[in-house]
Design a protein around this motif. Sequence first.
Motif, PDB file in Angstrom:
ATOM      1  N   CYS A  22       0.825  -1.215   0.000  1.00 55.59           N
ATOM      2  CA  CYS A  22       0.000   0.000   0.000  1.00 55.59           C
ATOM      3  C   CYS A  22       0.857   1.263   0.000  1.00 55.59           C
ATOM      4  O   CYS A  22       0.608   2.190  -0.762  1.00 55.59           O
ATOM      5  CB  CYS A  22      -0.972   0.005   1.170  1.00 55.59           C
ATOM      6  SG  CYS A  22      -0.201  -0.182   2.794  1.00 55.59           S
ATOM      7  N   CYS A  26       1.406   4.071  -3.220  1.00 59.11           N
ATOM      8  CA  CYS A  26       0.688   5.331  -2.990  1.00 59.11           C
ATOM      9  C   CYS A  26       1.420   6.525  -3.624  1.00 59.11           C
ATOM     10  O   CYS A  26       2.501   6.905  -3.182  1.00 59.11           O
ATOM     11  CB  CYS A  26       0.509   5.567  -1.493  1.00 59.11           C
ATOM     12  SG  CYS A  26      -0.417   7.065  -1.124  1.00 59.11           S
ATOM     13  N   CYS A  53      -4.072   1.813  -3.432  1.00 56.46           N
ATOM     14  CA  CYS A  53      -3.802   1.016  -2.231  1.00 56.46           C
ATOM     15  C   CYS A  53      -4.895  -0.023  -2.006  1.00 56.46           C
ATOM     16  O   CYS A  53      -4.621  -1.174  -1.665  1.00 56.46           O
ATOM     17  CB  CYS A  53      -3.669   1.917  -1.007  1.00 56.46           C
ATOM     18  SG  CYS A  53      -5.117   2.951  -0.667  1.00 56.46           S
ATOM     19  N   CYS A  57      -4.032  -4.223  -2.294  1.00 56.49           N
ATOM     20  CA  CYS A  57      -3.973  -4.925  -1.007  1.00 56.49           C
ATOM     21  C   CYS A  57      -4.444  -6.373  -1.155  1.00 56.49           C
ATOM     22  O   CYS A  57      -5.604  -6.628  -1.478  1.00 56.49           O
ATOM     23  CB  CYS A  57      -4.821  -4.215   0.039  1.00 56.49           C
ATOM     24  SG  CYS A  57      -4.737  -5.032   1.646  1.00 56.49           S
ATOM     25  N   ILE A  62      -7.832  -2.524   3.167  1.00 56.53           N
ATOM     26  CA  ILE A  62      -7.906  -1.077   2.954  1.00 56.53           C
ATOM     27  C   ILE A  62      -9.209  -0.701   2.275  1.00 56.53           C
ATOM     28  O   ILE A  62      -9.640  -1.336   1.315  1.00 56.53           O
ATOM     29  CB  ILE A  62      -6.715  -0.569   2.119  1.00 56.53           C
ATOM     30  CG1 ILE A  62      -5.412  -0.886   2.846  1.00 56.53           C
ATOM     31  CG2 ILE A  62      -6.842   0.927   1.838  1.00 56.53           C
ATOM     32  CD1 ILE A  62      -4.176  -0.502   2.093  1.00 56.53           C
TER      33      ILE A  62
END
Length: 74
Positions: A22, A26, A53, A57, A62
């Motif tokens: 993540c 980002c 993200c 995942c 998330i």
Amino acid sequence: MPTKKSYIVEINRGYCKKCGLCYWVCPAQTIIGGDYGRPEIPDQDKCIGCMQCERICPDFAINVVEKQEKDNNE
């Protein structure tokens, strides 16, 4: 005049296995690596809502949600 959308990144700590994907993906550096690889979010306002993200995942830990603005007419 339309306002800029803002987002909240929610991390389910029970599902997260601290893989680091993540914060690696980002683009706004909203999620950063903390102690022992734990993802941290020091500033929610940095999130641009790209959902990278959430998509990457592997643990479905998330969730990115749009902040709801209060209506001034109420």
